[in-house]
Motif scaffolding. Structure first.
Motif, PDB file in Angstrom:
ATOM      1  N   LYS A   1     -18.721  -2.199 -66.124  1.00  0.00           N
ATOM      2  CA  LYS A   1     -18.760  -0.827 -66.878  1.00  0.00           C
ATOM      3  C   LYS A   1     -17.490  -0.022 -66.441  1.00  0.00           C
ATOM      4  CE  LYS A   1     -23.859  -0.406 -66.884  1.00  0.00           C
ATOM      5  NZ  LYS A   1     -24.992  -0.245 -65.831  1.00  0.00           N
ATOM      6  N   LYS A   2     -17.280   0.888 -67.530  1.00  0.00           N
ATOM      7  CA  LYS A   2     -16.174   1.817 -67.184  1.00  0.00           C
ATOM      8  C   LYS A   2     -16.086   2.332 -65.958  1.00  0.00           C
ATOM      9  CE  LYS A   2     -14.324   5.942 -69.163  1.00  0.00           C
ATOM     10  NZ  LYS A   2     -14.608   7.155 -70.252  1.00  0.00           N
ATOM     11  N   GLY A   3     -15.084   2.304 -65.021  1.00  0.00           N
ATOM     12  CA  GLY A   3     -14.859   2.881 -64.064  1.00  0.00           C
ATOM     13  C   GLY A   3     -14.842   1.877 -62.824  1.00  0.00           C
ATOM     14  N   SER A   4     -15.240   0.547 -63.425  1.00  0.00           N
ATOM     15  CA  SER A   4     -15.498  -0.514 -62.276  1.00  0.00           C
ATOM     16  C   SER A   4     -14.083  -0.759 -61.533  1.00  0.00           C
ATOM     17  CB  SER A   4     -15.779  -1.754 -62.882  1.00  0.00           C
ATOM     18  OG  SER A   4     -17.235  -1.802 -63.299  1.00  0.00           O
ATOM     19  N   GLU A   5     -14.092  -1.085 -60.420  1.00  0.00           N
ATOM     20  CA  GLU A   5     -12.750  -1.700 -59.752  1.00  0.00           C
ATOM     21  C   GLU A   5     -12.892  -3.115 -59.003  1.00  0.00           C
ATOM     22  OE1 GLU A   5     -10.981   1.255 -57.034  1.00  0.00           O
ATOM     23  OE2 GLU A   5     -11.804   2.977 -58.415  1.00  0.00           O
ATOM     24  N   ASP A   6     -13.724  -3.653 -59.742  1.00  0.00           N
ATOM     25  CA  ASP A   6     -13.823  -5.220 -59.529  1.00  0.00           C
ATOM     26  C   ASP A   6     -12.565  -5.991 -59.464  1.00  0.00           C
ATOM     27  OD1 ASP A   6     -16.497  -7.225 -59.647  1.00  0.00           O
ATOM     28  OD2 ASP A   6     -14.602  -8.195 -60.603  1.00  0.00           O
ATOM     29  N   PRO A   7     -12.501  -6.848 -58.736  1.00  0.00           N
ATOM     30  CA  PRO A   7     -10.874  -7.632 -58.642  1.00  0.00           C
ATOM     31  C   PRO A   7     -10.877  -8.254 -60.118  1.00  0.00           C
ATOM     32  CG  PRO A   7     -12.213  -8.121 -56.806  1.00  0.00           C
ATOM     33  CD  PRO A   7     -13.253  -7.252 -57.697  1.00  0.00           C
ATOM     34  N   TYR A   8     -11.953  -8.521 -61.006  1.00  0.00           N
ATOM     35  CA  TYR A   8     -11.657  -9.205 -62.068  1.00  0.00           C
ATOM     36  C   TYR A   8     -11.123  -8.308 -63.365  1.00  0.00           C
ATOM     37  CZ  TYR A   8     -12.577 -10.684 -67.137  1.00  0.00           C
ATOM     38  OH  TYR A   8     -12.221 -10.796 -68.531  1.00  0.00           O
ATOM     39  N   VAL A   9     -11.003  -6.842 -63.027  1.00  0.00           N
ATOM     40  CA  VAL A   9     -10.509  -6.051 -63.966  1.00  0.00           C
ATOM     41  C   VAL A   9      -8.872  -6.190 -64.101  1.00  0.00           C
ATOM     42  CG1 VAL A   9     -10.074  -3.476 -64.477  1.00  0.00           C
ATOM     43  CG2 VAL A   9     -12.358  -4.141 -63.607  1.00  0.00           C
ATOM     44  N   ALA A  10      -8.271  -6.433 -63.020  1.00  0.00           N
ATOM     45  CA  ALA A  10      -6.759  -6.539 -63.025  1.00  0.00           C
ATOM     46  C   ALA A  10      -6.659  -7.997 -63.717  1.00  0.00           C
ATOM     47  CB  ALA A  10      -6.440  -6.546 -61.514  1.00  0.00           C
ATOM     48  N   ILE A  11      -7.323  -8.882 -63.484  1.00  0.00           N
ATOM     49  CA  ILE A  11      -7.122 -10.291 -64.285  1.00  0.00           C
ATOM     50  C   ILE A  11      -7.349  -9.932 -65.815  1.00  0.00           C
ATOM     51  CG2 ILE A  11      -7.926 -12.651 -64.828  1.00  0.00           C
ATOM     52  CD1 ILE A  11      -8.939 -12.512 -61.831  1.00  0.00           C
ATOM     53  N   ALA A  12      -8.370  -9.230 -66.192  1.00  0.00           N
ATOM     54  CA  ALA A  12      -8.418  -9.020 -67.615  1.00  0.00           C
ATOM     55  C   ALA A  12      -7.358  -8.412 -68.167  1.00  0.00           C
ATOM     56  CB  ALA A  12      -9.621  -8.207 -67.708  1.00  0.00           C
ATOM     57  N   GLN A  13      -6.832  -7.195 -67.352  1.00  0.00           N
ATOM     58  CA  GLN A  13      -5.689  -6.347 -67.773  1.00  0.00           C
ATOM     59  C   GLN A  13      -4.477  -7.153 -67.956  1.00  0.00           C
ATOM     60  OE1 GLN A  13      -6.285  -3.485 -64.648  1.00  0.00           O
ATOM     61  NE2 GLN A  13      -6.818  -1.956 -65.881  1.00  0.00           N
ATOM     62  N   GLN A  14      -4.306  -8.050 -67.047  1.00  0.00           N
ATOM     63  CA  GLN A  14      -3.061  -9.119 -67.252  1.00  0.00           C
ATOM     64  C   GLN A  14      -3.202  -9.700 -68.416  1.00  0.00           C
ATOM     65  OE1 GLN A  14      -0.652  -8.622 -64.781  1.00  0.00           O
ATOM     66  NE2 GLN A  14       0.727  -9.948 -65.877  1.00  0.00           N
ATOM     67  N   GLN A  15      -4.214 -10.285 -68.608  1.00  0.00           N
ATOM     68  CA  GLN A  15      -4.506 -11.217 -69.926  1.00  0.00           C
ATOM     69  C   GLN A  15      -4.321 -10.322 -71.002  1.00  0.00           C
ATOM     70  OE1 GLN A  15      -8.412 -12.812 -68.897  1.00  0.00           O
ATOM     71  NE2 GLN A  15      -7.586 -14.565 -68.543  1.00  0.00           N
ATOM     72  N   LEU A  16      -4.795  -9.158 -71.190  1.00  0.00           N
ATOM     73  CA  LEU A  16      -4.468  -8.188 -72.524  1.00  0.00           C
ATOM     74  C   LEU A  16      -2.859  -8.107 -72.581  1.00  0.00           C
ATOM     75  CD1 LEU A  16      -7.405  -5.854 -71.768  1.00  0.00           C
ATOM     76  CD2 LEU A  16      -7.201  -7.328 -73.798  1.00  0.00           C
ATOM     77  N   ILE A  17      -2.288  -7.705 -71.405  1.00  0.00           N
ATOM     78  CA  ILE A  17      -0.969  -7.420 -71.663  1.00  0.00           C
ATOM     79  C   ILE A  17      -0.084  -8.774 -72.164  1.00  0.00           C
ATOM     80  CG2 ILE A  17       1.291  -6.937 -70.343  1.00  0.00           C
ATOM     81  CD1 ILE A  17      -0.696  -5.320 -68.466  1.00  0.00           C
ATOM     82  N   ALA A  18      -0.579  -9.685 -71.399  1.00  0.00           N
ATOM     83  CA  ALA A  18       0.055 -11.069 -71.952  1.00  0.00           C
ATOM     84  C   ALA A  18      -0.161 -11.353 -73.582  1.00  0.00           C
ATOM     85  CB  ALA A  18      -0.346 -12.334 -71.007  1.00  0.00           C
ATOM     86  N   LEU A  19      -1.304 -10.903 -73.855  1.00  0.00           N
ATOM     87  CA  LEU A  19      -1.788 -11.196 -75.186  1.00  0.00           C
ATOM     88  C   LEU A  19      -1.109 -10.241 -76.403  1.00  0.00           C
ATOM     89  CD1 LEU A  19      -5.146 -12.148 -74.518  1.00  0.00           C
ATOM     90  CD2 LEU A  19      -3.756 -13.591 -75.587  1.00  0.00           C
ATOM     91  N   GLY A  20      -0.235  -9.219 -75.697  1.00  0.00           N
ATOM     92  CA  GLY A  20       0.175  -8.373 -76.499  1.00  0.00           C
ATOM     93  C   GLY A  20      -0.264  -6.898 -76.705  1.00  0.00           C
ATOM     94  N   TYR A  21      -1.517  -6.628 -75.982  1.00  0.00           N
ATOM     95  CA  TYR A  21      -2.126  -5.466 -76.037  1.00  0.00           C
ATOM     96  C   TYR A  21      -1.558  -4.801 -74.690  1.00  0.00           C
ATOM     97  CZ  TYR A  21      -4.899  -7.760 -79.011  1.00  0.00           C
ATOM     98  OH  TYR A  21      -5.573  -8.701 -80.195  1.00  0.00           O
ATOM     99  N   GLY A  22      -0.731  -3.730 -75.166  1.00  0.00           N
ATOM    100  CA  GLY A  22       0.010  -2.983 -73.823  1.00  0.00           C
ATOM    101  C   GLY A  22      -0.804  -2.002 -73.228  1.00  0.00           C
TER     102      GLY A  22
END
Ligand SMILES: [Zn+2]
Length: 292
Positions: free
Chosen positions: A8-29
């Protein structure tokens, strides 16, 4: 790596950074917060746009309030596809074909989590297209003028390519000689004893595209192993003797691209390591007053 239950919104699970890195790599700044490991509105908005692009959500739907297992699985599929195709699927692997003499003797290896940067170099030479000619260069990747990508070292090996940035960075050597500042031939390194002075080289599109693909591939590969590349630097920032390394043309074509597209940082106007020099205004107009 996908989640088992909605985050959920506000989560600080370690997975969040992975998803963020994936989004950036996919072109979602994620221009405001980057891959900060916190699931906020910026990330959920980018995630929502990604789901729309995959047909998993309508553009008119409300912004998602969580990352779901199905959404994170879709991210994994898209991210894995990035690592195939493109010029880096054709990396010429020379890792087993030389003695790795350019590696740190005291600390030859590091953890994936210690890899945080890419450093760009020019060879100030013309080493050429034959992979064997690169064997003695102490660096992870070499990009030839025809756009070949040659890998010499594992990403987890520490190579002697960038002085105080060796431990944290992966190095890319770009073949050719380039002016320190485009249009100023005096900033081009001239070897002694040449009958005819060198003229600065151009940066062929094939070569520039291969460098960009390699930066992207490094960031993706580090992320896939649980680390995160956050910075890109010119060698100049870590050595006063490398004033024109890699030069304004390469920096503006690849260094600024990596900042704008992948969200990487150069450390800012005052950043240096050891006896390095700051990025000059001639390379980046944001850095008013920084001298070459
Ligand atoms: Zn260098």
């Amino acid at each position: 790596m996908s989640v088992q239950a909605p985050l959920k919104k506000g989560s600080e699970d370690p997975y969040v950074a992975i998803a963020q890195q994936q989004l950036i790599a996919l072109g979602y700044g994620l221009p405001r917060f980057g891959a900060d490991g916190v699931l906020g509105d910026e990330t959920l908005s980018a995630y929502g746009a990604f789901l729309v692009s995959r047909g998993l959500r309508a553009a008119t739907d409300e912004q998602p309030k969580a990352i779901t297992p199905a959404g994170s699985a879709a991210l994994d599929v898209a991210f894995a596809a990035l690592n195939q195709g493109g010029s880096t699927s054709n990396i010429i692997d020379e890792r087993a074909n030389h003695p790795h003499a350019g590696r740190s003797v005291s600390t030859p290896y590091r953890l994936w989590s210690k890899i945080t940067a890419v450093v760009l170099h020019q060879t100030a030479s013309n080493i050429g297209e034959k992979p064997a000619r690169w064997h003695s260069v102490p660096i992870h990747f070499c990009i030839t003028r025809a756009g070949k990508v040659i890998q010499l070292y594992d990403l987890t090996e520490i190579c002697n390519h960038a002085n105080g940035l060796n431990r944290s960075s992966v190095g890319i050597e770009i073949d050719g000689w380039y002016a320190g500042i485009e249009g100023q031939p005096k900033t081009l390194w001239q070897p002694k004893g040449l009958a005819t002075p060198r003229q600065p080289m151009d940066l062929p599109t094939l070569q520039a595209d291969a460098v960009k693909a390699t930066v992207q591939w490094i960031a993706n590969t580090v992320a896939a192993n649980g680390g995160m590349v956050t910075h890109i630097h010119p060698h100049r920032q870590s050595s006063k003797d490398r004033q024109s390394d890699p030069g304004s043309l390469i920096w503006q074509t690849v260094g600024l691209w990596a900042q704008n597209t992948l969200g990487l940082s150069d450390g800012g106007a005052a950043f240096t390591v050891g006896n390095g020099r700051t990025i000059p205004e001639d390379w980046d107009v944001r850095y008013t007053g920084n001298r070459y």
